[in-house]
Scaffold this motif. Structure first.
Motif, mmCIF file in Angstrom:
data_model
loop_
_atom_site.group_PDB
_atom_site.id
_atom_site.type_symbol
_atom_site.label_atom_id
_atom_site.label_comp_id
_atom_site.label_asym_id
_atom_site.label_seq_id
_atom_site.Cartn_x
_atom_site.Cartn_y
_atom_site.Cartn_z
ATOM 1 N N LEU A 280 0.780 -1.163 -0.061
ATOM 2 C CA LEU A 280 0.078 0.129 0.207
ATOM 3 C C LEU A 280 1.015 1.085 -0.180
ATOM 4 N N VAL A 281 2.065 1.306 0.638
ATOM 5 C CA VAL A 281 2.901 2.358 0.841
ATOM 6 C C VAL A 281 3.576 2.497 -0.486
ATOM 7 N N SER A 282 4.240 1.311 -0.807
ATOM 8 C CA SER A 282 5.181 1.536 -2.092
ATOM 9 C C SER A 282 4.397 1.610 -3.205
ATOM 10 N N ALA A 283 2.995 1.265 -3.493
ATOM 11 C CA ALA A 283 2.037 2.034 -4.448
ATOM 12 C C ALA A 283 1.898 3.259 -4.584
ATOM 13 N N GLY A 284 1.971 3.843 -3.373
ATOM 14 C CA GLY A 284 1.690 5.266 -3.275
ATOM 15 C C GLY A 284 0.253 5.630 -3.021
ATOM 16 N N ILE A 285 -0.477 4.586 -2.664
ATOM 17 C CA ILE A 285 -2.014 4.801 -2.569
ATOM 18 C C ILE A 285 -2.345 5.000 -1.141
ATOM 19 N N ALA A 286 -1.380 4.971 -0.229
ATOM 20 C CA ALA A 286 -1.555 5.061 1.286
ATOM 21 C C ALA A 286 -0.243 5.561 1.938
ATOM 22 N N MET A 287 -0.249 6.301 2.801
ATOM 23 C CA MET A 287 0.485 6.902 3.586
ATOM 24 C C MET A 287 0.744 6.549 5.053
ATOM 25 N N ASN A 288 1.762 5.986 5.391
ATOM 26 C CA ASN A 288 1.884 5.452 6.829
ATOM 27 C C ASN A 288 2.595 6.543 7.867
ATOM 28 N N VAL A 289 2.005 6.608 8.959
ATOM 29 C CA VAL A 289 2.632 7.530 9.992
ATOM 30 C C VAL A 289 3.021 6.514 11.113
ATOM 31 N N GLN A 290 4.264 6.955 11.534
ATOM 32 C CA GLN A 290 4.754 5.963 12.453
ATOM 33 C C GLN A 290 4.747 6.491 13.752
ATOM 34 N N ALA A 291 4.559 5.816 14.836
ATOM 35 C CA ALA A 291 4.529 6.514 16.287
ATOM 36 C C ALA A 291 5.784 6.475 16.782
ATOM 37 N N ILE A 292 6.034 7.700 17.686
ATOM 38 C CA ILE A 292 7.038 8.138 18.298
ATOM 39 C C ILE A 292 6.734 8.271 19.538
ATOM 40 N N SER A 293 7.680 7.646 20.751
ATOM 41 C CA SER A 293 7.317 7.898 22.081
ATOM 42 C C SER A 293 8.260 8.497 22.623
ATOM 43 N N ASN A 294 9.545 8.899 22.172
ATOM 44 C CA ASN A 294 10.696 9.356 22.473
ATOM 45 C C ASN A 294 11.281 10.229 21.548
ATOM 46 N N PRO A 295 10.555 11.478 21.508
ATOM 47 C CA PRO A 295 10.848 12.375 20.462
ATOM 48 C C PRO A 295 12.169 13.046 20.267
ATOM 49 N N VAL A 296 13.122 12.326 19.967
ATOM 50 C CA VAL A 296 14.710 12.770 20.044
ATOM 51 C C VAL A 296 15.148 12.884 18.610
ATOM 52 N N PHE A 297 15.560 13.926 18.114
ATOM 53 C CA PHE A 297 16.288 14.104 16.785
ATOM 54 C C PHE A 297 17.323 12.944 16.492
ATOM 55 N N PRO A 298 17.440 12.408 15.534
ATOM 56 C CA PRO A 298 16.674 12.258 14.583
ATOM 57 C C PRO A 298 15.233 11.375 14.744
ATOM 58 N N LEU A 299 14.181 11.671 14.327
ATOM 59 C CA LEU A 299 12.987 10.932 14.823
ATOM 60 C C LEU A 299 13.155 9.348 14.158
ATOM 61 N N ALA A 300 13.716 9.177 13.295
ATOM 62 C CA ALA A 300 13.911 7.855 12.534
ATOM 63 C C ALA A 300 14.324 6.946 13.504
ATOM 64 N N GLU A 301 15.364 7.167 14.440
ATOM 65 C CA GLU A 301 15.914 6.390 15.494
ATOM 66 C C GLU A 301 15.245 5.903 16.548
ATOM 67 N N SER A 302 13.781 6.564 16.592
ATOM 68 C CA SER A 302 12.985 6.215 17.823
ATOM 69 C C SER A 302 11.489 5.742 17.538
ATOM 70 N N GLU A 303 11.346 5.446 15.973
ATOM 71 C CA GLU A 303 10.057 5.194 15.467
ATOM 72 C C GLU A 303 9.446 3.757 16.012
ATOM 73 N N GLY A 304 8.150 3.712 16.360
ATOM 74 C CA GLY A 304 7.573 2.334 16.711
ATOM 75 C C GLY A 304 7.018 1.705 15.662
ATOM 76 N N LYS A 305 7.117 0.204 15.436
ATOM 77 C CA LYS A 305 6.682 -0.554 14.427
ATOM 78 C C LYS A 305 5.204 -1.002 14.634
ATOM 79 N N ASN A 306 4.738 -0.909 15.844
ATOM 80 C CA ASN A 306 3.621 -1.467 16.325
ATOM 81 C C ASN A 306 2.212 -0.650 16.155
ATOM 82 N N LEU A 307 2.551 0.704 16.282
ATOM 83 C CA LEU A 307 1.416 1.679 16.438
ATOM 84 C C LEU A 307 1.765 2.486 15.188
ATOM 85 N N LEU A 308 0.619 2.413 14.181
ATOM 86 C CA LEU A 308 0.736 2.761 12.923
ATOM 87 C C LEU A 308 -0.708 3.544 12.462
#
Length: 450
Positions: A280-308
């Motif tokens: 769905l994401v690769s096809a470009g027909i949906a956008m995924n937003v990942q959860a962050i519980s520890n918002p420290v820069f850079p955010l990608a290091e803290s993203e959660g996989k199970n809250l989407l």
């Protein structure tokens, strides 16, 4: 024709003489073929276009093409009279994902350096991941999106001078006067109805007939939902189920995808549906937003996989599903209608199109904040709260977030219908339409060199 910002990128790449082949990725129906054809026919006397999906369903000339010589032979059968000098011949390989082996062949076409090339396709993230020999250093991969709000303004008669004025107001944090605000806000509400799919925008401009616009959006929505041709029937059903869940999830308070809802089976986790989400994401027909519980820069290091959270790629499709032909629900800002999910979808699409990766803040005790983006200047996170109603100044979760000294927040934004730009502490209140200027100049994920 519709103004598309990517036209300048395509032209600049071709004129630069780069040895890399430009590969345009993106969902179907966002205008990839049209804009490449427009630029190619304008810049090259000899423009050759080959659609690989059509070939795969017909003569299959390229199904077993593995060498440069064989590729030239097949092209010559279609347009041999147009195969002239490199500087005057552009070969456009459309829907290249139909033949993944051609992605590998691009590397050898670059080395041969006989013609100028450009390619496009959808699902290229998945196709490249499954390609045995990725053409490293030979491709410049760029993602194309539906029209963003700025492009929609151009489509509705705004010019460079007006856009520059709006951007200057945003940068200086100066409010528009009442008349200009109402004009831009009125166009923003129309954008919520039409979205950014070119066929829907053109139908709106030509007819201003909401039923015609909705017919196009419904047709594309059904096409997106049905198109998972690379998978077996069981996986297609799962993809369809997740896709169909997105609008209803938007009406829930949490707006999150719950794995057990997909098939109605307890014990299911996100790991059971990784391929479906990736599609769905690769096809470009949906956008995924990942959860962050520890918002420290850079955010990608803290993203959660199970809250989407997931959003549809086009706000027009969402408003069509939610409100049908009733344009007044959006145009008149009806107080009883909650436009929160529609506003959040616009913001997600704008941030993604402008180079931001999408995150949101989730804390069981402190609440949620709609979006987080990286601030590369201050090396911290910027929280963004989206408000569609009159209570835009009520946001306890954002207040707690900004007040947390551990997060080192320098500024935060609240986006709403309110005209006046105000600052209260670290929180900046902006009209929702200024989201079109949240450009990420440092890390633009539409422009990847691989």
């Amino acid at each position: 024709m519709l103004f598309r910002k990517i036209e300048h990128l395509i032209e600049d790449h071709i004129r630069s003489g780069s040895s890399k082949i430009l590969l345009i990725d993106g969902a179907r129906q966002v205008g990839k073929t049209y804009i490449i054809r427009h630029v190619g026919q304008r810049l090259f006397h000899n423009f050759i276009e080959v659609n690989m999906v059509e070939d795969s369903l017909g003569e299959r000339l390229f199904a077993n093409t593995r060498t440069v010589e064989d590729f030239y032979l097949q092209i010559s059968m279609l347009a041999g009279n147009k195969m002239k000098a490199k500087e005057d011949t552009l070969i456009f390989i459309d829907e290249i994902q139909a033949y993944p082996h051609l992605l590998t062949l691009l590397k050898f076409l670059v080395s041969d350096d006989k013609y100028t090339y450009i390619a496009s396709g959808s699902l290229l993230g998945i196709t490249l991941a499954q390609t045995t020999s990725i053409p490293m250093g030979s491709i410049r991969k760029v993602r194309m999106f539906p029209l963003d709000f700025e492009e929609f303004l151009y489509a509705n008669g705004m010019n460079d001078m007006v856009i520059s004025m709006l951007q200057s107001k945003f940068q200086k944090l100066e409010s528009l006067d009442e008349e200009k605000h109402n004009k831009v806000m009125g166009l923003f509400r129309k954008y919520l109805l039409t979205g950014g799919l070119p066929d829907a925008v053109n139908a709106f401009l030509d007819s201003h007939n909401i039923q015609r616009v909705r017919e196009i959006q419904n047709e594309i929505h059904d096409y997106y939902a049905a198109d998972a041709s690379k998978y077996d029937d069981e996986r297609k059903l799962k993809i369809r189920r997740i896709y169909d869940l997105i609008p209803s999830n938007m009406e829930n308070k949490k707006k999150r995808i719950f794995a057990q809802d997909i098939e109605g089976k307890r014990g299911k986790t996100f790991d059971n549906y990784q391929d479906e989400f990736e599609y769905l994401v690769s096809a470009g027909i949906a956008m995924n937003v990942q959860a962050i519980s520890n918002p420290v820069f850079p955010l990608a290091e803290s993203e959660g996989k199970n809250l989407l959270k997931m959003y549809l790629n086009d706000v027009g499709i969402l408003s069509s599903i939610l409100y049908g032909n009733n344009a007044r629900a959006i145009l008149d800002d009806v107080r009883s209608i909650n436009l929160g999910s529609v506003y959040e979808t616009v913001v997600a699409a704008e941030l993604l199109a402008h180079g931001h990766k999408l995150f949101y803040y989730d804390n069981r005790s402190k609440g949620e904040v709609d979006y987080l983006i990286d601030d590369f200047d201050s090396l911290s996170a910027i929280p963004i709260e989206v408000k569609s109603g009159k209570d835009y100044s009520i946001h306890s979760a954002l207040n707690n977030f900004v007040a947390n000294a551990d997060y080192h927040i320098k500024k935060a934004y609240v986006l709403s219908n309110n005209r006046k730009i105000t600052c209260k502490g670290k929180i900046i209140y902006l009209p929702i339409y200024f989201i079109m200027f949240f450009q990420n100049f440092v890390k633009d994920n539409r422009n990847l060199i691989i």
